[in-house]
Design a protein around this motif. Structure first.
Motif, PDB file in Angstrom:
ATOM      1  N   VAL A   1       4.541  22.038  74.092  1.00 28.48           N
ATOM      2  CA  VAL A   1       4.320  23.256  73.317  1.00 28.48           C
ATOM      3  C   VAL A   1       5.127  24.417  73.871  1.00 28.48           C
ATOM      4  O   VAL A   1       5.512  24.425  75.029  1.00 28.48           O
ATOM      5  CB  VAL A   1       2.827  23.669  73.315  1.00 28.48           C
ATOM      6  CG1 VAL A   1       1.961  22.562  72.767  1.00 28.48           C
ATOM      7  CG2 VAL A   1       2.369  24.084  74.699  1.00 28.48           C
ATOM      8  N   ALA A   2       5.378  25.384  73.013  1.00 24.95           N
ATOM      9  CA  ALA A   2       5.853  26.693  73.453  1.00 24.95           C
ATOM     10  C   ALA A   2       4.642  27.595  73.306  1.00 24.95           C
ATOM     11  O   ALA A   2       3.893  27.465  72.333  1.00 24.95           O
ATOM     12  CB  ALA A   2       6.986  27.168  72.560  1.00 24.95           C
ATOM     13  N   GLY A   3       4.408  28.476  74.231  1.00 19.44           N
ATOM     14  CA  GLY A   3       3.190  29.277  74.153  1.00 19.44           C
ATOM     15  C   GLY A   3       3.330  30.630  74.788  1.00 19.44           C
ATOM     16  O   GLY A   3       4.440  31.077  75.082  1.00 19.44           O
ATOM     17  N   ALA A   4       2.183  31.271  74.978  1.00 16.67           N
ATOM     18  CA  ALA A   4       2.194  32.617  75.537  1.00 16.67           C
ATOM     19  C   ALA A   4       0.927  32.902  76.321  1.00 16.67           C
ATOM     20  O   ALA A   4      -0.113  32.286  76.089  1.00 16.67           O
ATOM     21  CB  ALA A   4       2.353  33.652  74.420  1.00 16.67           C
ATOM     22  N   GLY A   5       1.043  33.820  77.256  1.00 16.92           N
ATOM     23  CA  GLY A   5      -0.110  34.261  78.021  1.00 16.92           C
ATOM     24  C   GLY A   5       0.006  35.747  78.298  1.00 16.92           C
ATOM     25  O   GLY A   5       1.095  36.320  78.181  1.00 16.92           O
ATOM     26  N   ILE A   6      -1.112  36.374  78.641  1.00 19.88           N
ATOM     27  CA  ILE A   6      -1.105  37.807  78.939  1.00 19.88           C
ATOM     28  C   ILE A   6      -1.194  37.990  80.451  1.00 19.88           C
ATOM     29  O   ILE A   6      -2.030  37.356  81.107  1.00 19.88           O
ATOM     30  CB  ILE A   6      -2.284  38.511  78.240  1.00 19.88           C
ATOM     31  CG1 ILE A   6      -2.154  38.334  76.721  1.00 19.88           C
ATOM     32  CG2 ILE A   6      -2.332  39.990  78.615  1.00 19.88           C
ATOM     33  CD1 ILE A   6      -3.323  38.880  75.939  1.00 19.88           C
ATOM     34  N   LEU A   7      -0.326  38.824  80.996  1.00 20.40           N
ATOM     35  CA  LEU A   7      -0.317  39.047  82.439  1.00 20.40           C
ATOM     36  C   LEU A   7      -1.515  39.893  82.866  1.00 20.40           C
ATOM     37  O   LEU A   7      -1.945  40.787  82.137  1.00 20.40           O
ATOM     38  CB  LEU A   7       0.977  39.769  82.848  1.00 20.40           C
ATOM     39  CG  LEU A   7       2.257  38.962  83.078  1.00 20.40           C
ATOM     40  CD1 LEU A   7       2.046  37.941  84.179  1.00 20.40           C
ATOM     41  CD2 LEU A   7       2.760  38.298  81.825  1.00 20.40           C
ATOM     42  N   LYS A   8      -2.030  39.619  84.060  1.00 27.57           N
ATOM     43  CA  LYS A   8      -3.126  40.438  84.595  1.00 27.57           C
ATOM     44  C   LYS A   8      -2.695  41.889  84.773  1.00 27.57           C
ATOM     45  O   LYS A   8      -3.508  42.799  84.752  1.00 27.57           O
ATOM     46  CB  LYS A   8      -3.561  39.881  85.949  1.00 27.57           C
ATOM     47  CG  LYS A   8      -4.583  38.757  85.848  1.00 27.57           C
ATOM     48  CD  LYS A   8      -5.057  38.362  87.228  1.00 27.57           C
ATOM     49  CE  LYS A   8      -6.040  37.196  87.118  1.00 27.57           C
ATOM     50  NZ  LYS A   8      -6.088  36.437  88.395  1.00 27.57           N
TER      51      LYS A   8
END
Lengths: 336, 516
Positions: free
Chosen positions: A254-261
């Motif tokens: 998958v290609a995906g995303a996350g939010i940085l702390k």
């Protein structure tokens, strides 16, 4: 004369320094969302622009290679100016997640995709899917392989291309180790190498090489067919094929995303993820980029089976964060 | 003419020079310091896994073999080109002199890609040798040409009077005078090969730089990558030591009333045709064919060009690269001067700068990310990006500063002292003007290299700041070479401006020709 020239050049340089410092200071302060994107500009910017048009949120995007951006995020640590990391593959996201740099995501966002397409730590989510396939020349390959094991047969000798340094190939080998064990994976790689497999740097090079008649078959991601065809501005003589159901050669990454702390803009960040996973944007991904939607289970790119129909093996994507075991294996065989 | 130069007569370098040099030294140590800090984190088991595997030996052998082969070949070709361009009366000579420098402006991945698209199956060690020789030859051509222009013609006339033939004159008169400059150019070529990623990766050759990149990609293991990078540092230190040992004191005493006169040019038609053929072949392989191929890739599937984007990227490229070149010059100048004076600080800084030059762009990028990200006003500013360019490429300037300053004749300084000028004024009014041609060509090399830099640019550029190289990358990374082509072509076109400016045709011999 030369001195005059030096003076002139020094003056010009000094002026440009002054000007740049001024503009630099002017652009320092801004309240926009900072995105590190491993997905290319031509792929993702249309969707980001739509988001800006819709919400008025200003987005500052730094484009780069997923792995390099992940290394950069690791290096920045708590000082990172980034709000969101959009990655080309699960591995780069996993590395950031492992370092504890990602903030947990809301369940409603995570639930947009099946749990096998998101982080086991609930801190990143897959957005689109890509299937591993074998690309081949319909003209020259008469007997299609039904398993990766057949690729070591003499009929494919010196006719197969792989991209062993590419993260998508390494993800596939990681899955192979997971399903068959290290010894079997090593054995397969050795036999493949002994079958005089051709090595390339990129998936696109493999597809182009099949089209050019250098090789007949190659292990790539499904969408390179369109990418190469678009780049060359013509139809290419290459087709995608799947192995038998459950074969590791059909794995989905998958290609995906996350939010940085470190994000100072959590609300907008969440809003952007929600937007990218919304039905209409997911449908556009399929139509415009030929990738698989992870949220719409039964929609599929033209000419390909639906995601749920792909006979893919179950792979733990969180394992892709550290490919050092895989790399050690590839090194041992002498492929990288 | 070592012992008689201005540099050698300076008993105590000024405080300003020492302070400036110290800053340059600290700047150059930054990435090295970063590497040590990361390498310390590595576990013993990891280190042994990396070091004691047969592949590492293979990688080392490939790296060393390729570096030696490329350097040897490009040195030979570079000397031949420079000598021919200098001695043989050719049409459009000064234009040709600028053109042979231009291949340096083509990013190695673009250059390599154009050859791959031209010749299917263009891959492997031989292909890498071919591409890298073409790409690094200008370093030797440029430094050798500069040395030839500075060389003392009175000795040639003496040699001719004594009845020496062309070859004898080259071996006994020319070679001793250009040897140091050739060595400096060869060093740049060697360091280029050590740090190149673009060509090497596309052609599938396993060098240390590619191995370092692969570790970052595969496991995000920064400590293992740092250990490999330190091995690279060790190799480049070795190469630098070799060059330093080959550097010789020049024992030729220059007459102060130098005869500024071009060598007697060889006018035989056959010789001129052979010379033109040689230069033409180099230009064809290194410049015309790759650019023509790019153009045809573009024309085969041309898309509309976004001119405003193209224009903006050009301005950004020039701004960042000029600023980088300026910082590089400011850092390299004190180091080069001190180094020429034989000061230990100068020599150590000189080496640190050269070592850093062999580091892959990703390592330099990460080192500056690590250092810069804790300083919000600096991070992702144009200043940090330009600073990165300066760090990466000031090695290209420091050698020419050193050798230029080393050449300032002592009697000029004495006259200046007799006239009552203080040291600083002598430096400004005598040393700098004489060293200027060398400084310009060094700065030009920094500028050309900075214009095409990619990995560190991607990490450090201000957000929304696109250079020609980053635009090119954003298309070529998704295989759209047709859309990348206009950017590559424009890059070479823009690079041609400073190259021609410094090689100004109306100045006769161009760089250095009108000086000393």
């Amino acid at each position: 004369m030369a001195l005059k020239r030096l003076r002139f050049i020094t003056l010009a340089l000094a002026l440009s320094l002054g000007a740049s410092l001024l503009t630099g200071c002017a652009s320092q302060k801004s309240e926009s969302l900072v995105i590190y994107s491993g997905r290319s500009e031509s792929f993702i910017s249309q969707f980001l622009n739509q988001f800006t048009a819709l919400t008025g949120a200003k987005l500052d995007v730094r484009y780069g290679d997923s792995a390099a951006l992940a290394a950069q995020l690791l290096e920045e640590g708590v000082n990172s100016p980034a709000d969101i990391f959009i990655s080309q593959d699960a591995g780069a996201l996993g590395a950031i997640s492992e370092a504890g740099l990602l903030a947990p995501l809301e369940q409603r966002i995570l639930d947009r995709v099946e749990d096998k397409y998101r982080s086991s730590r609930s801190d990143w989510v897959g957005i689109t899917g890509r299937a591993r396939v074998f690309a081949y020349s319909p003209e020259r390959v008469k007997t299609l392989p039904f398993s990766i094991d057949q690729l070591t047969l003499p009929i494919y000798r010196a006719k197969i291309g792989i991209a062993p340094t590419n993260s998508s190939f390494q993800a596939f080998i990681t899955a192979l180790i997971q399903s068959r064990g290290e010894a079997a994976a090593l054995n397969w790689l050795e036999r493949l190498k002994a079958n005089d497999v051709k090595l390339y740097e990129k998936n696109s090079q493999i597809v182009a090489a099949i089209d050019a008649g250098e090789i007949d078959l190659g292990l790539v991601n499904h969408y390179y067919l369109w990418e190469v065809s678009k780049a060359l501005g013509r139809e290419i003589a290459v087709a995608n094929g799947f192995f038998a159901p459950g074969d590791t050669g059909n794995m989905i990454n998958v290609a995906g995303a996350g939010i940085l702390k470190t994000s100072t803009n959590l609300d907008v960040s969440l809003e952007l993820l929600t937007y990218l996973l919304s039905d209409e944007v997911q449908r556009e991904f399929i139509e415009k980029t030929y990738e698989y939607s992870l949220a719409l289970k039964d929609a599929n790119p033209v000419g390909l089976p639906a995601l749920s129909q792909i006979p893919s093996p179950r792979v733990d994507l969180s394992l892709l964060a550290n490919l050092s075991k895989t790399q050690a294996l590839l090194i041992k065989v002498g492929l990288i | 003419m070592g012992q008689d130069s201005w540099a050698k007569r300076q008993s105590r370098p000024s405080i300003t020079l020492i302070a400036a040099s110290l800053i340059a030294f600290l700047a150059a140590s930054l990435p090295l310091f970063y590497l040590f800090r990361r390498a310390i984190d590595a576990e013993i088991s990891e280190i042994s896994l990396i070091l004691f595997r047969s592949k590492t030996l293979e990688i080392l052998a490939t790296t060393l073999g390729l570096t030696i082969a490329v350097t040897a070949l490009s040195t030979l070709i570079g000397i031949a080109l420079a000598w021919t361009l200098f001695n043989i009366d050719l049409p459009f000579r000064s234009t040709l002199q600028a053109l042979v420098i231009l291949p340096v402006a083509i990013p190695s991945y673009v250059f390599t890609y154009s050859w791959i698209s031209l010749i299917p199956g263009f891959k492997g060690l031989w292909a890498a040798l071919f591409v890298l020789v073409l790409a690094t030859t200008p370093y030797i051509t440029l430094t050798t040409l500069a040395a030839l222009r500075r060389s003392d013609w009175s000795t040639y006339e003496v040699a001719q009077t004594l009845g020496l033939n062309g070859l004898q004159i080259f071996v006994r008169v020319t070679w001793p005078q250009i040897k140091n400059s050739v060595a400096a150019g060869s060093l740049l070529s060697a360091l280029y090969v050590l740090s190149d990623f673009g060509a090497i990766s596309l052609l599938g050759v396993d060098t240390l730089t590619r191995a370092i990149e692969n570790i970052y990609r595969g496991s995000f293991d920064r400590s293992s990558a740092s250990i490999l990078a330190l091995i690279l540092v060790a190799i480049s230190a070795l190469v630098i030591r070799l060059e330093e040992r080959s550097r010789q004191r020049l024992h030729i005493i220059k007459s102060s009333n130098r005869i500024i006169k071009r060598a007697k040019t060889n006018d035989k038609l056959k010789v001129r045709l052979i010379a033109l053929f040689g230069i033409g072949s180099y230009l064809a392989l290194g410049l015309v064919i790759p650019l023509f191929q790019l153009l045809s890739i573009f024309l085969a599937n041309s898309t509309s060009i976004n001119y405003s984007l193209l224009f903006k990227a050009s301005i950004s490229t020039l701004t960042a690269a000029c600023l980088g070149a300026l910082i590089a010059l400011a850092l390299a100048l004190p180091v080069g001067v001190l180094s020429a004076q034989g000061s230990r600080l100068g020599r150590v800084s000189d080496k640190a700068i050269l070592i850093v030059h062999a580091l892959p762009g990703i390592v330099m990028g990460l080192a500056l990310v690590s250092f810069g990200s804790s300083i919000p006003w600096l991070y992702h500013s144009l200043l940090l990006l330009s600073f990165a360019y300066a760090l990466l490429f000031m090695a290209k300037a420091v050698g020419s500063v050193r050798s230029s300053v080393d050449r300032v004749p002592k009697n000029l300084i004495e006259i200046s002292a007799t006239l009552g000028l203080p040291k600083s004024a002598t430096f400004r009014r005598v040393v700098i003007p004489i060293a200027t041609p060398g400084l310009l060509s060094g700065t030009l090399l920094v500028l050309l290299a900075a214009m095409k830099e990619l990995p560190a640019t991607l990490m450090l550029k201000p957000i929304g700041f696109e250079t020609l190289a980053t635009q090119m990358w954003s298309y070529s990374s998704i295989f759209r070479f047709n859309e990348a082509a206009p950017y590559a072509l424009l890059l070479v076109l823009i690079a041609a401006i400073p190259t021609f400016l410094i090689n100004r045709p109306d100045k006769g011999d161009g760089i250095g020709g009108d000086q000393i």
